[in-house]
Design an enzyme around this catalytic site. Structure first.
Site, PDB file in Angstrom:
ATOM      1  N   ILE A 152       0.863  -1.175   0.000  1.00 33.22           N
ATOM      2  CA  ILE A 152       0.000   0.000   0.000  1.00 33.22           C
ATOM      3  C   ILE A 152       0.901   1.226   0.000  1.00 33.22           C
ATOM      4  O   ILE A 152       2.087   1.155   0.327  1.00 33.22           O
ATOM      5  CB  ILE A 152      -0.972   0.023   1.203  1.00 33.22           C
ATOM      6  N   ASP A 153       0.347   2.370  -0.378  1.00 31.35           N
ATOM      7  CA  ASP A 153       1.146   3.578  -0.540  1.00 31.35           C
ATOM      8  C   ASP A 153       1.732   4.060   0.786  1.00 31.35           C
ATOM      9  O   ASP A 153       1.191   3.764   1.861  1.00 31.35           O
ATOM     10  CB  ASP A 153       0.297   4.700  -1.146  1.00 31.35           C
ATOM     11  N   LYS A 154       2.772   4.837   0.686  1.00 34.70           N
ATOM     12  CA  LYS A 154       3.457   5.381   1.858  1.00 34.70           C
ATOM     13  C   LYS A 154       2.482   6.062   2.822  1.00 34.70           C
ATOM     14  O   LYS A 154       2.500   5.808   4.024  1.00 34.70           O
ATOM     15  CB  LYS A 154       4.530   6.383   1.414  1.00 34.70           C
ATOM     16  N   THR A 156      -0.770   5.831   2.951  1.00 30.84           N
ATOM     17  CA  THR A 156      -1.978   5.055   3.262  1.00 30.84           C
ATOM     18  C   THR A 156      -1.648   4.160   4.451  1.00 30.84           C
ATOM     19  O   THR A 156      -0.599   3.529   4.485  1.00 30.84           O
ATOM     20  CB  THR A 156      -2.406   4.195   2.062  1.00 30.84           C
ATOM     21  N   ARG A 255      -7.445   5.932  -5.493  1.00 28.18           N
ATOM     22  CA  ARG A 255      -7.181   7.363  -5.643  1.00 28.18           C
ATOM     23  C   ARG A 255      -7.525   7.834  -7.059  1.00 28.18           C
ATOM     24  O   ARG A 255      -8.134   8.894  -7.246  1.00 28.18           O
ATOM     25  CB  ARG A 255      -5.721   7.654  -5.299  1.00 28.18           C
TER      26      ARG A 255
END
Length: 343
Positions: A152-154, A156, A255
Site C-alpha cells: 500500500i502507498d506510503k 496510506t 485514488r
C-alpha cells in the site's frame, strides 16, 4: 493518442518504453516527440540516448534528426539509478496483529514506505521485517522485497499480509492473481457520490503526462483492468466517508478511480485533494478545511480489512483494524462542523 507500453528490465538497469505514433501524428523530430511523452526525462538525456543507440524506430537505430511519422514504433531505453537489493535490517517496531509460522499480518502506519526504492532505501517496512525475521522468501522478479505479496502507498495506513515461507508466498500470490483476496478500505472523499453505492469498472494506467500519477482511461484503449466497488457510509455535507472493496489491485487504484468519479480523496495532494473542492467561499470555512488538513496531513485512506484463505491450513482468515487517530479526528471535526453550522 499514441499507445505507450512500459516495462522494467532491472537486471540491465534500464526502463523500457514502447510508443506507437498516432495515425494522425504530424511529422516531428524524434527528440521533440519524446519530450512530450517522457515528461520526467530531460531533453539532454533523450538526445544523448539517441546518439548512444538507446532509441530505435521500427527496430532500427536512428540519427538525432530523424522525424517521427504516423504509425512509427519507437522503443526507448532509459537508464535507471542503481538499486541495491541488499536490505539493511533496522530495528523499527512493527504493529503485528496476527502471526503464525507461515505468515503475519501487520498494521502499517501512514508515512512508512513499504519497500526500499530510489530515495527511500531505509526506514521501510521491509527493513523492519529483515530485522525481526530471518530468511523471508522473495517473489521472482521482486528481489530485495522479502515477504511482500502486495503493498500500500506510503501515506496510506492499514493492513498487509506478509509471507514467512515460500509455500505461503506462492499460495497468497495465487489468491492475489485470482482476485480472491478480500480488501476493504475506508476513504474520506470530497462531495457526495451519486449514486451512493456503485462499481467503477474503468481501466487505469500510468499517466502519459506524469509517471508518478495513475490515470483512468474510460475508453479502455490503454491501461489495465481496474474494478472498485464502493459504498457510501456517511455523508458530511461537503465530504463523505466511503467503503471501497478492491476487485483488482492496481497502483493508486482507489485514488485514481475516485478522482475519475469526481470525488477526489480528502487531502490527497498528488491528485488535487489538498484544495477546497467542495463547500462555501467563506473564509472561516476555508480555515476549517485547512485545519483538517493539518490534523490529517495525508490522503484520507486506510486499508481497514483483509480476508484470505490461509495458504497452508486452508482456513478462512479475516482481519479488521481500527481507523488511525488522525482519521478519527478528522471525521470528528467534520461531524462537529455539520452539527453546528447550518448553511
Amino acid at each position: 493518442m499514441a499507445e505507450v507500453e512500459e516495462g522494467a528490465h532491472e537486471e540491465e538497469l534500464f526502463e523500457q518504453h514502447r510508443i506507437i505514433a498516432d495515425p494522425n501524428q504530424a511529422i516531428l523530430r524524434v527528440d521533440k516527440f519524446l519530450i512530450d511523452r517522457l515528461p520526467n526525462v530531460t531533453r539532454n538525456k533523450i538526445q544523448q540516448g539517441i546518439k548512444d543507440g538507446f532509441v530505435k524506430v521500427n527496430g532500427q537505430q536512428i540519427k538525432p534528426n530523424y522525424k517521427i511519422h504516423p504509425g512509427d514504433e519507437i522503443l526507448v531505453y532509459i537508464t535507471e539509478p542503481p538499486r541495491d537489493e541488499d536490505v539493511v535490517p533496522e530495528d523499527i517496531p512493527l504493529n503485528i496483529i496476527y502471526e503464525d509460522e507461515y505468515l503475519l499480518v501487520v498494521n502499517k502506519p501512514a508515512g512508512m514506505v513499504v519497500h526500499p526504492a530510489y530515495q527511500n532505501w531505509t526506514g521501510t517496512l521491509v527493513n523492519a521485517l529483515a530485522y525481526h525475521f530471518q530468511n523471508l522468501p522473495e517473489m521472482k522478479g521482486n528481489e530485495g522485497r522479502p515477504g511482500l505479496v502486495h503493498r500500500i502507498d506510503k501515506d496510506t495506513s492499514g493492513l498487509l499480509v506478509i509471507a514467512k515461507t515460500e509455500q505461503a508466498m506462492n499460495g497468497l500470490a495465487k489468491q492475489f492473481f485470482d482476485h480472491s483476496i478480500e480488501r476493504t478500505y475506508y476513504a474520506l472523499v470530497w462531495g457526495e457520490p451519486d449514486p451512493a453505492d456503485g462499481t467503477i469498472d474503468v481501466n487505469v494506467g500510468r499517466s502519459l503526462k506524469d509517471r508518478r500519477i495513475t490515470t483512468a482511461f474510460p475508453k479502455a484503449d490503454f491501461g489495465k483492468t481496474a474494478i472498485t466497488h464502493y459504498k457510501t457510509l456517511k455523508t458530511l455535507r461537503y465530504v463523505s466517508l466511503i467503503l471501497c472493496n478492491l476487485e483488482t489491485g492496481r497502483t493508486h487504484q482507489i485514488r485514481a478511480h475516485m478522482k475519475y468519479l469526481g470525488h477526489t480523496l480528502f487531502n490527497d495532494a498528488t491528485y488535487g485533494g489538498d484544495q477546497v473542492l467542495k463547500g462555501t467561499v467563506f473564509t472561516k470555512y476555508k480555515q476549517f478545511v485547512q485545519n483538517c488538513f493539518k490534523v490529517m496531513p495525508r490522503q484520507a485512506l486506510h486499508a481497514k480489512s483483509l480476508g484470505f484463505i490461509h495458504p497452508i491450513s486452508k482456513k478462512q482468515m479475516q482481519f479488521d483494524s481500527e481507523l488511525p487517530e488522525d482519521f478519527v479526528n478528522v471525521l470528528d471535526k467534520w461531524e462537529n462542523y455539520v452539527t453546528h453550522h447550518s448553511e
